[in-house]
Motif scaffolding. Structure first.
Motif, PDB file in Angstrom:
ATOM      1  N   SER A  32      -4.312  -7.193  14.514  1.00  0.00           N
ATOM      2  CA  SER A  32      -5.623  -6.752  15.165  1.00  0.00           C
ATOM      3  C   SER A  32      -5.726  -5.241  15.191  1.00  0.00           C
ATOM      4  O   SER A  32      -6.993  -5.059  14.644  1.00  0.00           O
ATOM      5  N   ALA A  33      -4.940  -4.622  15.676  1.00  0.00           N
ATOM      6  CA  ALA A  33      -5.036  -3.096  16.074  1.00  0.00           C
ATOM      7  C   ALA A  33      -4.899  -2.203  14.445  1.00  0.00           C
ATOM      8  O   ALA A  33      -5.602  -1.197  14.282  1.00  0.00           O
ATOM      9  N   TYR A  34      -4.194  -2.850  13.721  1.00  0.00           N
ATOM     10  CA  TYR A  34      -3.975  -2.020  12.338  1.00  0.00           C
ATOM     11  C   TYR A  34      -4.248  -3.208  11.087  1.00  0.00           C
ATOM     12  O   TYR A  34      -3.321  -3.405  10.415  1.00  0.00           O
ATOM     13  N   GLU A  35      -5.647  -3.615  11.247  1.00  0.00           N
ATOM     14  CA  GLU A  35      -5.912  -4.486  10.264  1.00  0.00           C
ATOM     15  C   GLU A  35      -5.597  -4.320   8.586  1.00  0.00           C
ATOM     16  O   GLU A  35      -4.839  -5.239   8.076  1.00  0.00           O
ATOM     17  N   THR A  36      -6.091  -3.153   8.499  1.00  0.00           N
ATOM     18  CA  THR A  36      -5.755  -2.570   7.053  1.00  0.00           C
ATOM     19  C   THR A  36      -4.594  -2.524   6.490  1.00  0.00           C
ATOM     20  O   THR A  36      -4.011  -2.840   5.349  1.00  0.00           O
ATOM     21  N   ARG A  37      -3.859  -1.930   7.597  1.00  0.00           N
ATOM     22  CA  ARG A  37      -2.185  -1.229   7.193  1.00  0.00           C
ATOM     23  C   ARG A  37      -1.482  -2.611   7.280  1.00  0.00           C
ATOM     24  O   ARG A  37      -0.578  -2.800   6.412  1.00  0.00           O
ATOM     25  N   PHE A  38      -1.904  -3.520   8.342  1.00  0.00           N
ATOM     26  CA  PHE A  38      -0.965  -4.732   8.169  1.00  0.00           C
ATOM     27  C   PHE A  38      -1.333  -5.750   7.089  1.00  0.00           C
ATOM     28  O   PHE A  38      -0.176  -6.357   6.390  1.00  0.00           O
ATOM     29  N   SER A  39      -2.351  -5.682   6.494  1.00  0.00           N
ATOM     30  CA  SER A  39      -2.770  -6.401   5.157  1.00  0.00           C
ATOM     31  C   SER A  39      -2.093  -5.903   3.900  1.00  0.00           C
ATOM     32  O   SER A  39      -1.504  -6.649   3.222  1.00  0.00           O
ATOM     33  N   GLU A  40      -1.880  -4.411   3.811  1.00  0.00           N
ATOM     34  CA  GLU A  40      -1.045  -3.942   2.766  1.00  0.00           C
ATOM     35  C   GLU A  40       0.404  -4.239   3.164  1.00  0.00           C
ATOM     36  O   GLU A  40       1.009  -4.340   2.250  1.00  0.00           O
ATOM     37  N   PHE A  41       0.769  -4.110   4.441  1.00  0.00           N
ATOM     38  CA  PHE A  41       2.256  -4.386   4.701  1.00  0.00           C
ATOM     39  C   PHE A  41       2.680  -5.922   4.351  1.00  0.00           C
ATOM     40  O   PHE A  41       3.815  -6.267   4.109  1.00  0.00           O
ATOM     41  N   SER A  42       1.879  -6.829   4.568  1.00  0.00           N
ATOM     42  CA  SER A  42       2.123  -8.444   4.200  1.00  0.00           C
ATOM     43  C   SER A  42       2.206  -8.375   2.745  1.00  0.00           C
ATOM     44  O   SER A  42       2.675  -9.352   2.394  1.00  0.00           O
ATOM     45  N   LYS A  43       1.909  -7.404   1.933  1.00  0.00           N
ATOM     46  CA  LYS A  43       1.876  -7.755   0.556  1.00  0.00           C
ATOM     47  C   LYS A  43       2.915  -6.916  -0.001  1.00  0.00           C
ATOM     48  O   LYS A  43       3.258  -6.437  -1.430  1.00  0.00           O
ATOM     49  N   LEU A  44       3.789  -6.389   0.793  1.00  0.00           N
ATOM     50  CA  LEU A  44       5.230  -5.461   0.454  1.00  0.00           C
ATOM     51  C   LEU A  44       5.849  -6.050  -0.729  1.00  0.00           C
ATOM     52  O   LEU A  44       6.268  -5.208  -1.612  1.00  0.00           O
ATOM     53  N   ILE A  45       6.156  -7.231  -0.714  1.00  0.00           N
ATOM     54  CA  ILE A  45       7.043  -7.915  -1.646  1.00  0.00           C
ATOM     55  C   ILE A  45       6.601  -7.916  -3.139  1.00  0.00           C
ATOM     56  O   ILE A  45       7.348  -7.690  -4.133  1.00  0.00           O
ATOM     57  N   PHE A  46       5.108  -7.843  -2.963  1.00  0.00           N
ATOM     58  CA  PHE A  46       4.326  -7.906  -4.181  1.00  0.00           C
ATOM     59  C   PHE A  46       3.978  -6.651  -4.926  1.00  0.00           C
ATOM     60  O   PHE A  46       3.587  -6.485  -6.051  1.00  0.00           O
ATOM     61  N   SER A  47       3.832  -5.523  -3.660  1.00  0.00           N
ATOM     62  CA  SER A  47       3.284  -4.295  -4.304  1.00  0.00           C
ATOM     63  C   SER A  47       3.990  -3.174  -3.397  1.00  0.00           C
ATOM     64  O   SER A  47       4.276  -3.415  -2.216  1.00  0.00           O
ATOM     65  N   ASP A  48       4.126  -2.126  -4.069  1.00  0.00           N
ATOM     66  CA  ASP A  48       4.752  -0.879  -3.434  1.00  0.00           C
ATOM     67  C   ASP A  48       3.562   0.086  -2.803  1.00  0.00           C
ATOM     68  O   ASP A  48       3.987   1.084  -2.544  1.00  0.00           O
ATOM     69  N   LYS A  49       2.570  -0.507  -2.935  1.00  0.00           N
ATOM     70  CA  LYS A  49       1.051   0.386  -2.533  1.00  0.00           C
ATOM     71  C   LYS A  49       1.449   0.787  -0.956  1.00  0.00           C
ATOM     72  O   LYS A  49       1.204   1.796  -0.743  1.00  0.00           O
TER      73      LYS A  49
END
Length: 229
Positions: A32-49
């Motif tokens: 909730s506090a880092y919505e955008t960052r957590f969203s990118e973090f959750s895709k870590l295995i599929f993307s190195d963004k």
């Protein structure tokens, strides 16, 4: 006359339930506090963004990293204890005690915390001695990111494994295998990202890899397997 009396085994799972609720709450608050960052973090295995965006060392001490580090320790400690339970060759009663032993959990969590922090401090000392401090800091951030990712993924799996009995040994073995694949993938990404720095100091990197990446985890594996024997 009553014959064949057996002691009643009472499982105390309240401490585990409280920890699961707490760690899931930490994940939810972080999301909730880092919505955008957590969203990118959750895709870590599929993307190195995510790794490319948050590659600055200042992110190592952010509340995002610290909060998920707590989740990581709890998650890994649960998994180790559950793996020891599943692989145990003791009696059923002994297995139940092992699975719900909160003192054992504290011991494992404390060991993991000191192991990770001690390893980090030793790496800092070695990096300073070899004059590769900047590279090792960036390398560590990548490792922490992927290790945290594995810890978050393990959390719901731990909850399922904890509340179900008769889990086949193939399940933790498969989880360990997948975790190792993710870890190897993270090393590949790190080496690819910092290949110029690695090539320029290849000898020190190989020494660092053998002494501080392979050896500690070998001793950790030995400790876990010995404890579950």
């Amino acid at each position: 006359m009553i014959e064949h009396l057996h002691p009643r085994i009472i499982e105390n799972k309240d401490w585990a339930t409280a920890l699961f609720v707490l760690t899931f709450a930490v994940v939810a608050i972080t999301k909730s506090a880092y919505e955008t960052r957590f969203s990118e973090f959750s895709k870590l295995i599929f993307s190195d963004k995510y790794a490319k965006i948050y590659r600055d060392n200042s992110h190592m001490k952010s509340s995002f990293t610290v909060g998920l580090f707590f989740v990581q320790i709890i998650s890994f400690a649960f998994f180790i204890q559950l793996a020891m339970h599943i692989f145990s060759e003791n009696s059923k009663a002994a297995e139940i005690v092992l699975k719900t032993d909160w003192i054992l959990f504290i011991q494992i969590a404390t060991f993991l915390l000191y192991f990770i922090l001690a390893k980090y401090l030793v790496e800092k000392i070695v990096a300073t001695s070899f004059n590769i401090e900047e590279f090792v800091d960036l390398f560590n951030l990548q490792k922490v990111t992927y290790r945290t990712y594995i810890g978050v993924l393990l959390l719901p799996i731990n909850a399922v494994l904890f509340y179900y009995d008769n889990i086949p040994s193939i399940v933790p073995l498969a989880i360990i295998g997948i975790s190792l694949c993710i870890s190897i993938y993270s090393y590949f990404i790190s080496i690819k990202t910092y290949q110029n720095a690695i090539i320029s100091k290849l000898f020190y990197f190989i020494l660092y890899l053998c002494a501080l990446e392979i050896a500690p985890y070998y001793f950790l594996y030995y400790w876990i397997t010995k404890g579950s024997a």
